[in-house]
Design an enzyme around this catalytic site. Structure first.
Site, PDB file in Angstrom:
ATOM      1  N   ASP A 100       0.852  -1.187   0.000  1.00 43.31           N
ATOM      2  CA  ASP A 100       0.000   0.000   0.000  1.00 43.31           C
ATOM      3  C   ASP A 100       0.892   1.243   0.000  1.00 43.31           C
ATOM      4  O   ASP A 100       1.759   1.391   0.866  1.00 43.31           O
ATOM      5  CB  ASP A 100      -0.885  -0.047   1.258  1.00 43.31           C
ATOM      6  N   ASP A 124      -4.345   3.679   2.545  1.00 40.69           N
ATOM      7  CA  ASP A 124      -5.778   3.363   2.647  1.00 40.69           C
ATOM      8  C   ASP A 124      -6.036   1.886   2.957  1.00 40.69           C
ATOM      9  O   ASP A 124      -7.179   1.433   2.958  1.00 40.69           O
ATOM     10  CB  ASP A 124      -6.526   3.792   1.376  1.00 40.69           C
ATOM     11  N   GLU A 157      -5.396 -18.909 -18.574  1.00 43.30           N
ATOM     12  CA  GLU A 157      -5.929 -19.643 -17.419  1.00 43.30           C
ATOM     13  C   GLU A 157      -6.900 -20.681 -17.963  1.00 43.30           C
ATOM     14  O   GLU A 157      -8.003 -20.341 -18.409  1.00 43.30           O
ATOM     15  CB  GLU A 157      -6.663 -18.701 -16.455  1.00 43.30           C
ATOM     16  N   ASP A 205      -3.149  -8.722 -16.672  1.00 48.67           N
ATOM     17  CA  ASP A 205      -4.294  -9.614 -16.757  1.00 48.67           C
ATOM     18  C   ASP A 205      -5.234  -9.085 -17.832  1.00 48.67           C
ATOM     19  O   ASP A 205      -5.457  -7.879 -17.909  1.00 48.67           O
ATOM     20  CB  ASP A 205      -5.015  -9.613 -15.391  1.00 48.67           C
ATOM     21  N   ASP A 241      -1.414  -0.784  -3.984  1.00 46.62           N
ATOM     22  CA  ASP A 241      -1.594   0.037  -5.186  1.00 46.62           C
ATOM     23  C   ASP A 241      -0.314   0.052  -6.011  1.00 46.62           C
ATOM     24  O   ASP A 241       0.699  -0.555  -5.627  1.00 46.62           O
ATOM     25  CB  ASP A 241      -2.035   1.459  -4.808  1.00 46.62           C
ATOM     26  N   HIS A 275      -4.063 -16.694  -6.646  1.00 46.57           N
ATOM     27  CA  HIS A 275      -5.037 -15.977  -5.814  1.00 46.57           C
ATOM     28  C   HIS A 275      -6.382 -16.696  -5.712  1.00 46.57           C
ATOM     29  O   HIS A 275      -7.308 -16.156  -5.126  1.00 46.57           O
ATOM     30  CB  HIS A 275      -5.227 -14.571  -6.384  1.00 46.57           C
ATOM     31  N   ASP A 276      -6.487 -17.870  -6.342  1.00 42.25           N
ATOM     32  CA  ASP A 276      -7.733 -18.625  -6.271  1.00 42.25           C
ATOM     33  C   ASP A 276      -7.590 -19.907  -5.464  1.00 42.25           C
ATOM     34  O   ASP A 276      -8.569 -20.648  -5.309  1.00 42.25           O
ATOM     35  CB  ASP A 276      -8.194 -19.014  -7.693  1.00 42.25           C
ATOM     36  N   ASN A 285      -0.507   4.561  -0.264  1.00 44.50           N
ATOM     37  CA  ASN A 285      -1.172   5.787   0.202  1.00 44.50           C
ATOM     38  C   ASN A 285      -1.893   5.638   1.540  1.00 44.50           C
ATOM     39  O   ASN A 285      -2.637   6.522   1.951  1.00 44.50           O
ATOM     40  CB  ASN A 285      -2.142   6.320  -0.873  1.00 44.50           C
ATOM     41  N   ASP A 287      -7.687 -14.388 -18.417  1.00 47.57           N
ATOM     42  CA  ASP A 287      -8.576 -14.943 -17.400  1.00 47.57           C
ATOM     43  C   ASP A 287      -9.541 -15.939 -18.042  1.00 47.57           C
ATOM     44  O   ASP A 287     -10.101 -15.667 -19.110  1.00 47.57           O
ATOM     45  CB  ASP A 287      -9.362 -13.782 -16.773  1.00 47.57           C
TER      46      ASP A 287
HETATM   47  C1  NOJ Z   1     -10.482 -16.503 -12.635  1.00 48.01           C
HETATM   48  C2  NOJ Z   1      -9.776 -15.575 -11.717  1.00 48.01           C
HETATM   49  O1  NOJ Z   1      -8.504 -16.076 -11.442  1.00 48.01           O
HETATM   50  C3  NOJ Z   1     -10.641 -15.423 -10.508  1.00 48.01           C
HETATM   51  O2  NOJ Z   1      -9.993 -14.749  -9.477  1.00 48.01           O
HETATM   52  C4  NOJ Z   1     -11.899 -14.726 -10.912  1.00 48.01           C
HETATM   53  O3  NOJ Z   1     -12.758 -14.624  -9.805  1.00 48.01           O
HETATM   54  C5  NOJ Z   1     -12.595 -15.489 -12.025  1.00 48.01           C
HETATM   55  N1  NOJ Z   1     -11.686 -15.878 -13.063  1.00 48.01           N
HETATM   56  C6  NOJ Z   1     -13.660 -14.657 -12.666  1.00 48.01           C
HETATM   57  O4  NOJ Z   1     -13.049 -13.636 -13.408  1.00 48.01           O
END
Ligand code: NOJ
Length: 527
Positions: free
Chosen positions: A19, A23, A266, A97, A27, A328-329, A21, A199
């Site tokens: 971060d 908040d 992906e 992305d 960023d 991140h998933d 700034n 994505d």
């Molecule tokens: C795959 C992404 O990695 C995920 O984080 C996202 O929620 C879904 N696609 C929908 O865009």
């Protein structure tokens, strides 16, 4: 060989990296202050930035309302340009992305599309009349729970959303959509980005007849862990073969640039033969369809060895492999495989043949953070309890200060108890830390052609140990021995031990055996 083959990619989730700034949300200026960490301290070759575009943030940026601008939460286009320049000055490539399958329902394209059935943008999204019973047009389900169709009262049709109802699917069968999205790609390519991570790339083409997906037994299919979504064989709602000519056109666009730009997709397809089709019959589609199979592999030498063999056998001639152990998933790898396997996982990922993608924080060995119910924010987890992804998206801990050096404010997700001890500053001080292991592995990989470009061959090893040899013409060959068991294992080894996951083993051996400690891996160089 190109940079995206020999290099290592590092994924930054911008909300959580740094971060700038105060908040509480990461960023672009924050990231700017950490470029030296990435280029020098760690030594990665490329970063992939998860979305930082204008967005209502229903899905934390994967719901985009303007593809060609930075959300004010993350900064502005000038901040992006400065960041790109800083990375490029240090020789680090930048992958952004691209979310082609859907926009936000607040994107002007969708607002226009839903404004009337005769609007010229109506066909930019997937609209359909009700089914014979007056309900949704077919049985398709949204990945984040519920049906994939949302009724639009004012125009009397349903629109498709493969994810949240505020993420309507674009209609890629309409050439105007393709043209608009290719313009978006040119916008970023001309700014200087080195490629895209697409994505849910294979979702973009669906069955034009909108046929029902076959219903299957729960708990058996490819999406068995995804609640109701797992009760269908997703034959028709994604992956239509028409996606291949589209990717060839997209590839031609990228190939039109003088310096090499990469397309990473992906693609969640477990069958390697089907998955490999995304490289293109003549390697003219995606450079790297993400290979996610290691994420949920059975953590055993045989199983991992078999998986690598299966992948290598399925690759089209000349295609380049890649491996992913976190993003991140997915739950953090240290939690998925257990703390004792963090180091072995690092060595595996960074010594296999193929481009590795690292997820921020995995280089610290971070665990999944338990998020109290009142702090949970991931829409998926809120819709389908148990499937929330907040625990792997917590802020990067940099030091021992109250905001962990991530923020002067209140972090958007809790730091978790691990932040206090596992932060970057502490690990840099500790020669045996997980971070220092990653640094050593990255340095070794970069310095050794056999590791970053060489071939892969299994070598003999005792049960429970995965052994392979990496070899490139004219370079010192490397052997890797990974003990997947909780017991000591005797392996035959000659050469110089370049690195052990324990970080305390060195020496040159003419021949003989070594006892690997439980869960220890070593890299041996044949000089
Ligand atoms: C795959 C992404 O990695 C995920 O984080 C996202 O929620 C879904 N696609 C929908 O865009």
């Amino acid at each position: 060989m190109e940079w995206w083959q020999t290099g290592v990619i590092y994924q930054i989730y911008p909300r959580s990296f740094q971060d700038g700034n105060g908040d509480g949300v990461g960023d672009l200026t924050g990231i700017l202050g950490r470029v030296d960490y990435l280029s020098e301290t760690l030594g990665v070759d490329a970063v992939w930035l998860s979305p930082f575009y204008r967005s209502p943030m229903d899905d934390f940026g994967y719901d985009i309302s303007d593809y060609c601008d930075v959300d004010p939460l993350f900064g502005g286009l000038d901040d992006f340009d400065r960041l790109l320049e800083a990375f490029h000055d240090r020789g680090v490539r930048v992958i952004v992305d691209l979310v082609p399958n859907h926009t936000s329902d607040r994107h002007p394209w969708f607002l226009e599309s839903r404004s009337g059935r005769d609007h010229p943008r109506r066909e930019w999204y997937v609209w359909a009349d009700p089914g014979p019973d007056g309900g949704p047009p077919n049985n398709w389900l949204a990945a984040f729970g519920g049906v994939a169709w949302e009724w639009d009262e004012s125009t009397g049709q349903y629109y498709l959303h493969s994810f949240l109802r505020s993420q309507p699917d674009l209609n890629w069968r309409n050439p105007e959509v393709e043209a608009a999205m290719f313009d978006v790609m040119r916008f970023w390519l001309e700014r200087g980005v080195d490629g895209f991570r697409l994505d849910v790339a294979h979702f973009v083409m669906k069955d034009p007849d909108l046929r029902d997906n076959p219903v299957i037994e729960p708990g058996v299919g490819a999406f068995k862990d995804m609640a109701e979504y797992g009760t269908q064989d997703h034959l028709y709602d994604k992956g239509h073969p028409d996606v291949h000519p589209l990717f060839r056109r997209m590839r031609a666009l990228l190939d039109g640039y003088r310096s090499p730009r990469v397309a990473i997709g992906e693609i969640h397809i477990d069958d390697y033969r089907q998955w490999a089709a995304y490289y293109g019959a003549d390697r003219d589609e995606l450079h790297l369809p993400f290979n996610f199979r290691l994420l949920y592999a059975d953590w055993q030498a045989d199983a991992i060895g078999a998986l690598v063999d299966e992948l290598e056998a399925a690759l089209p001639t000349g295609a380049w492999p890649n491996y992913v152990l976190g993003n991140h998933d997915e739950p953090r790898l240290a939690t998925r495989f257990g703390p004792e396997n963090r180091r072995l996982a690092a060595m595996l990922l960074l010594t296999l043949r193929g481009t590795p993608t690292l997820y921020y924080g995995d280089e610290l060995g971070l665990f999944e953070v338990e998020i109290p119910p009142d702090r949970q924010v991931d829409p998926w987890g809120l819709q389908v309890p148990g499937l929330g992804r907040d625990g792997c998206r917590t802020p990067m801990p940099w030091d021992g200060t109250p905001g962990a050096g991530f923020t002067r404010g209140e972090p958007w997700l809790p730091l978790g108890p691990q932040a206090a001890a596992m932060h970057v500053a502490a690990q840099l001080e500790d020669p045996g830390s997980v971070l220092n292991l990653y640094r050593a592995l990255l340095g070794l990989r970069r310095g050794m052609p056999s590791l970053h470009r060489g071939g892969y061959r299994r070598i003999e090893a005792p049960a429970g140990v995965l052994g392979y040899r990496r070899e490139a013409p004219g370079a010192a060959p490397v052997a890797v021995m990974l003990n997947f068991t909780g017991e000591g294992q005797v392996v035959e080894a000659a050469g110089e031990i370049a690195l052990s996951t324990t970080m305390n083993r060195t020496g040159t051996r003419s021949a003989g055996s070594i006892i690997l400690a439980p869960h220890e891996g070593i890299v041996i160089v044949d000089r």
